[in-house]
Scaffold this motif. Structure first.
Motif, short mmCIF file in Angstrom:
data_model
loop_
_atom_site.label_atom_id
_atom_site.label_comp_id
_atom_site.label_asym_id
_atom_site.label_seq_id
_atom_site.Cartn_x
_atom_site.Cartn_y
_atom_site.Cartn_z
N THR A 59 44.67 7.08 27.66
CA THR A 59 43.65 8.10 27.95
C THR A 59 42.94 7.77 29.27
OG1 THR A 59 43.27 8.54 25.61
CG2 THR A 59 41.54 9.20 27.14
N PRO A 60 42.93 8.69 30.23
CA PRO A 60 42.32 8.42 31.54
C PRO A 60 40.80 8.59 31.50
CG PRO A 60 43.26 10.62 31.53
CD PRO A 60 43.57 10.03 30.18
N TRP A 61 40.13 7.58 30.94
CA TRP A 61 38.68 7.70 30.76
C TRP A 61 37.93 7.79 32.08
CZ3 TRP A 61 36.33 9.36 26.72
CH2 TRP A 61 36.90 9.18 25.45
N LEU A 62 38.43 7.12 33.12
CA LEU A 62 37.77 7.23 34.42
C LEU A 62 37.82 8.66 34.95
CD1 LEU A 62 38.81 3.94 36.29
CD2 LEU A 62 36.55 4.56 35.39
N VAL A 63 38.95 9.32 34.74
CA VAL A 63 39.10 10.71 35.18
C VAL A 63 38.17 11.61 34.37
CG1 VAL A 63 40.70 12.64 35.42
CG2 VAL A 63 41.47 10.33 35.94
N LEU A 64 38.13 11.40 33.05
CA LEU A 64 37.24 12.19 32.20
C LEU A 64 35.77 11.97 32.59
CD1 LEU A 64 38.93 11.70 28.71
CD2 LEU A 64 38.86 13.81 30.06
N ALA A 65 35.41 10.71 32.88
CA ALA A 65 34.04 10.41 33.30
C ALA A 65 33.71 11.09 34.63
CB ALA A 65 33.85 8.90 33.41
N ALA A 66 34.68 11.09 35.55
CA ALA A 66 34.47 11.76 36.84
C ALA A 66 34.26 13.25 36.63
CB ALA A 66 35.66 11.51 37.76
N LEU A 67 35.02 13.84 35.72
CA LEU A 67 34.83 15.26 35.42
C LEU A 67 33.46 15.51 34.80
CD1 LEU A 67 38.35 16.22 33.99
CD2 LEU A 67 37.22 17.27 35.97
N GLY A 68 33.05 14.62 33.89
CA GLY A 68 31.74 14.77 33.27
C GLY A 68 30.61 14.70 34.28
N LEU A 69 30.80 13.94 35.35
CA LEU A 69 29.80 13.83 36.41
C LEU A 69 29.86 15.02 37.37
CD1 LEU A 69 27.62 12.10 37.81
CD2 LEU A 69 29.46 10.98 39.08
N LEU A 70 31.08 15.42 37.73
CA LEU A 70 31.25 16.47 38.72
C LEU A 70 30.92 17.87 38.20
CD1 LEU A 70 34.49 15.57 40.73
CD2 LEU A 70 32.18 15.88 41.64
N LEU A 71 31.30 18.15 36.95
CA LEU A 71 31.10 19.51 36.43
C LEU A 71 29.65 19.98 36.55
CD1 LEU A 71 33.42 19.62 33.27
CD2 LEU A 71 33.67 20.95 35.37
N PRO A 72 28.66 19.23 36.06
CA PRO A 72 27.28 19.73 36.19
C PRO A 72 26.76 19.71 37.62
CG PRO A 72 27.28 17.55 35.19
CD PRO A 72 28.71 17.98 35.27
N THR A 73 27.14 18.70 38.42
CA THR A 73 26.62 18.64 39.78
C THR A 73 27.18 19.76 40.65
OG1 THR A 73 28.30 16.97 40.28
CG2 THR A 73 26.14 16.17 39.73
N ILE A 74 28.47 20.07 40.48
CA ILE A 74 29.05 21.17 41.26
C ILE A 74 28.54 22.51 40.74
CG2 ILE A 74 31.20 22.31 41.91
CD1 ILE A 74 30.58 19.69 43.37
N PHE A 75 28.22 22.59 39.44
CA PHE A 75 27.62 23.81 38.90
C PHE A 75 26.27 24.06 39.57
CE2 PHE A 75 28.39 26.20 34.70
CZ PHE A 75 27.91 27.39 35.24
N LEU A 76 25.50 22.98 39.78
CA LEU A 76 24.23 23.12 40.49
C LEU A 76 24.46 23.57 41.94
CD1 LEU A 76 22.36 19.94 39.19
CD2 LEU A 76 21.90 22.32 38.57
N ALA A 77 25.53 23.03 42.57
CA ALA A 77 25.88 23.46 43.93
C ALA A 77 26.27 24.93 43.93
CB ALA A 77 27.01 22.60 44.49
N LEU A 78 26.96 25.38 42.88
CA LEU A 78 27.33 26.79 42.75
C LEU A 78 26.09 27.67 42.73
CD1 LEU A 78 29.80 28.77 42.15
CD2 LEU A 78 29.16 28.52 39.76
N GLY A 79 25.08 27.26 41.94
CA GLY A 79 23.84 28.01 41.89
C GLY A 79 23.14 28.06 43.23
#
Length: 279
Positions: A59-79
């Motif tokens: 299981t690529p936990w580092l990739v999942l963790a990166a997604l968990g960090l990027l999803l909300p921050t890029i969502f804020l950038a989208l707003g």
């Protein structure tokens, strides 16, 4: 094609809701956090995640963790992009982000590009350069181009990371539930760090945002199931539909001004998406 239309509509309505944040008087940061409560809950209920799949040593936990960090921050950038640069530019930048995984495949992973894909990449980069041009001055220095470029790069990297998760063999429902859960923790941590005063209005807006966010994913998956032999048709229709709907709503409803160069960029973006999905 009804599912494709509904998926595109949900995607554009996310931008519309973010655009209306000042009028509806809700906090985008809080809404993004609550969005993951709704999206994660719906993924848990409807996509049948299998937590046991995450116990695999591969299981690529580092990739999942990166997604968990990027999803909300890029969502804020989208707003921020919707607020400063408008719906038209933001939705076009988000859809042109498909260039990032393609360029990564060509430059980092040695994939041989087809001529149409090369032409689409070139057109897409020119379109992006045109789309970030604004008539007059942006409300804050650099706001006209900074946030759309963040959206472009961020969603592109997210796409690459999701492809890595898929390559690891994790079922989609499990991957989405895991990343939404991680994103929820990060999003609420950001709000606690800024000492946000949580309000019912922002929570309701966030739950609606999560419903639209998940609806986009659900209808997109249904479109692929309805047309299993035509993935490029679904992909092209989805991306072109979002850009066209976003342009119509941005220009007609919100009176966004594009200018000649940005209008040319919008047309080039449509052409680039068409080439990239056919090449």
């Amino acid at each position: 094609m009804t599912s494709v239309l509904l998926a595109a509509l949900c995607s554009v309505l996310v931008s519309v809701l973010l655009k209306l944040a000042p009028r509806l008087r809700f906090d985008i940061g809080q809404a993004v956090a609550w969005n993951y409560v709704a999206a994660g809950g719906l993924a848990l209920l409807l996509l049948g995640p299998t937590p046991a799949a995450l116990r695999d040593p591969a299981t690529p936990w580092l990739v999942l963790a990166a997604l968990g960090l990027l999803l909300p921050t890029i969502f804020l950038a989208l707003g921020a992009s919707v607020r400063h640069a408008g719906i038209v530019r933001t939705d076009a930048a988000q859809r042109l982000s498909l260039l990032v995984p393609l360029l990564a495949a060509f430059t980092l992973f040695g994939e041989t590009p087809a001529p149409l894909k090369l032409a689409g990449c070139a057109l897409g980069l020119v379109a992006l350069a045109c789309m970030v041009q604004r008539p007059g001055r942006a409300p804050t220095p650099g706001a006209g181009w900074r946030y759309p470029l963040l959206v472009f790069a961020g969603f592109g990297v997210i796409d690459v990371l999701f492809k890595r998760v898929a390559a690891a063999g994790i079922p989609l429902g499990t991957a989405l539930t895991a990343t939404f859960t991680l994103a929820l923790v990060v999003a609420f941590a950001i709000q606690f760090a800024r000492r946000a005063r949580f309000t019912p209005r922002s929570a309701l807006a966030g739950l609606l945002l999560g419903l639209l966010n998940f609806g986009n994913i659900l209808f997109y998956l249904r479109a692929h199931r309805a047309l299993p032999g035509q993935p490029s048709l679904v992909f092209a229709s989805m991306n072109l539909g979002v850009v066209v709907l976003g342009a119509l709503i941005g220009i007609v409803v919100f009176r966004e001004q594009l200018g000649r160069i940005a209008t040319v960029g919008l047309l080039l973006a449509l052409a680039a998406i068409g080439l990239l999905t056919r090449g």
